[in-house]
Design an enzyme around this catalytic site. Structure first.
Site, short mmCIF file in Angstrom:
data_model
loop_
_atom_site.label_atom_id
_atom_site.label_comp_id
_atom_site.label_asym_id
_atom_site.label_seq_id
_atom_site.Cartn_x
_atom_site.Cartn_y
_atom_site.Cartn_z
N PRO A 91 -42.43 -25.69 -42.46
CA PRO A 91 -41.05 -25.16 -42.48
C PRO A 91 -40.43 -25.16 -41.08
O PRO A 91 -39.21 -25.13 -40.95
CB PRO A 91 -41.22 -23.72 -42.99
CG PRO A 91 -42.57 -23.64 -43.59
CD PRO A 91 -43.41 -24.71 -42.95
N GLU A 118 -51.47 -19.76 -45.14
CA GLU A 118 -50.39 -19.34 -44.22
C GLU A 118 -50.06 -20.44 -43.21
O GLU A 118 -49.30 -20.21 -42.26
CB GLU A 118 -50.75 -18.03 -43.51
CG GLU A 118 -50.59 -16.80 -44.40
CD GLU A 118 -49.19 -16.67 -45.00
OE1 GLU A 118 -48.20 -16.87 -44.28
OE2 GLU A 118 -49.09 -16.39 -46.21
N ARG A 156 -38.55 -45.71 -51.46
CA ARG A 156 -37.43 -46.43 -52.07
C ARG A 156 -36.60 -47.19 -51.04
O ARG A 156 -35.75 -47.98 -51.40
CB ARG A 156 -36.57 -45.48 -52.92
CG ARG A 156 -35.91 -44.38 -52.16
CD ARG A 156 -35.44 -43.28 -53.10
NE ARG A 156 -34.53 -43.76 -54.13
CZ ARG A 156 -33.26 -44.07 -53.93
NH1 ARG A 156 -32.76 -43.99 -52.72
NH2 ARG A 156 -32.52 -44.49 -54.92
N ASP A 171 -26.22 -45.45 -51.96
CA ASP A 171 -26.54 -44.07 -52.32
C ASP A 171 -25.90 -43.07 -51.36
O ASP A 171 -25.52 -43.41 -50.25
CB ASP A 171 -28.06 -43.86 -52.28
CG ASP A 171 -28.73 -44.29 -53.58
OD1 ASP A 171 -28.04 -44.33 -54.61
OD2 ASP A 171 -29.94 -44.58 -53.54
#
Ligand code: SAM
Length: 238
Positions: A91, A118, A156, A171
């Site tokens: 994160p 954690e 992709r 896209d």
């Protein structure tokens, strides 16, 4: 392109990697994805990979030894001249965007490092000095789903993986302007009273291109207000 995933849960990737796009890309030799289990580098009878944090606090941390040795063994398997790009899923990392996916797709080899519990002992990052990638400002229980997101977004973009190359270029977030794709329609021409815009049936390619660009600009502008709109909608009245 070769992607190595370093994880405690390689079995989580099975269905995902065998799926249509990634399965076909691997069968065609465009993509080589390998899974290595951190636990194979654990020592002791219990093959422990985690322990309590120094200084106290909840949960367990991944110990540096098994993680670093696991990544080093994958690095040692590197073909001469191609230094793999090591990316830790965390994160705390830089946000994954289409631009980051494009940058990663330009690499020959990628090693994705998945955390659990954690997270990692700080010395994993201090030793390996990896790129650090976050898939968003929220916390998952493990890096595996985040690694799948990275693999999907990157795969992709590898030439030949998508049937129609242009579809990736058109896209959302792609091209020089990185606009959001506008609305798209297929058959039927009318659904529950909602008609396909006439311009798309006109056969006039320059008018269609101009309409699509206008819609893309509009969608890009509108997106900036969506978050405020939906957050507001869930605020209790009064
Ligand atoms: N204690 C950590 C913190 O507060 O930042 C969270 C650890 S999380 C429960 C366990 C693992 O999930 C992390 O080590 C990471 O590999 C993965 N993870 C969780 N959220 C993520 C995110 N937004 N992006 C990338 N990986 C994530």
């Amino acid at each position: 392109m070769r992607i190595d995933v370093v994880t405690l849960f390689p079995e989580m990737f099975r269905g995902f990697l065998d799926g249509s796009l990634l399965g076909a890309a691997q069968a065609a030799g465009l993509l080589d994805i390998r899974l290595t289990n951190i636990r194979d580098f654990a020592t002791g009878v219990h093959r422990q990979v985690d322990d309590r944090p120094y200084g106290g606090g909840p949960g367990m941390l991944l110990m540096p030894g098994p993680v670093v040795e696991c990544v080093e063994s994958v690095l040692a398997d590197a073909a001469a001249g191609t230094a793999p790009h090591v990316a830790m899923l965390t994160p705390a990392g830089r946000p994954l965007t289409q631009q980051v996916a494009e940058e990663l797709a330009g690499r020959d080899r990628l090693i994705l490092l998945c955390g659990r519990y954690e997270g990692f002992d700080q010395r994993v990052a201090d030793t390996l000095l990896p790129d650090q990638i976050s898939i968003g400002d929220y916390v998952l229980s493990g890096g595996e789903v985040a690694a799948m997101v990275v693999i999907d977004a990157v795969a992709r973009l590898i030439p030949g993986v998508l049937g129609d190359e242009q579809s990736a270029a058109d896209d959302s977030f792609s091209g020089t302007e990185r606009l959001i794709e506008g609305p798209q329609y297929t058959r039927p021409r009318e659904f529950r009273g909602l008609k396909v815009p006439d311009v798309l049936l006109s056969g006039d390619h320059s008018r269609i291109a101009a309409w699509r660009r206008e819609q893309a600009l509009d969608a890009t502008h509108r997106r900036t207000t969506l978050s405020a709109h939906f957050s507001g909608a869930h605020t209790p009245a009064g």
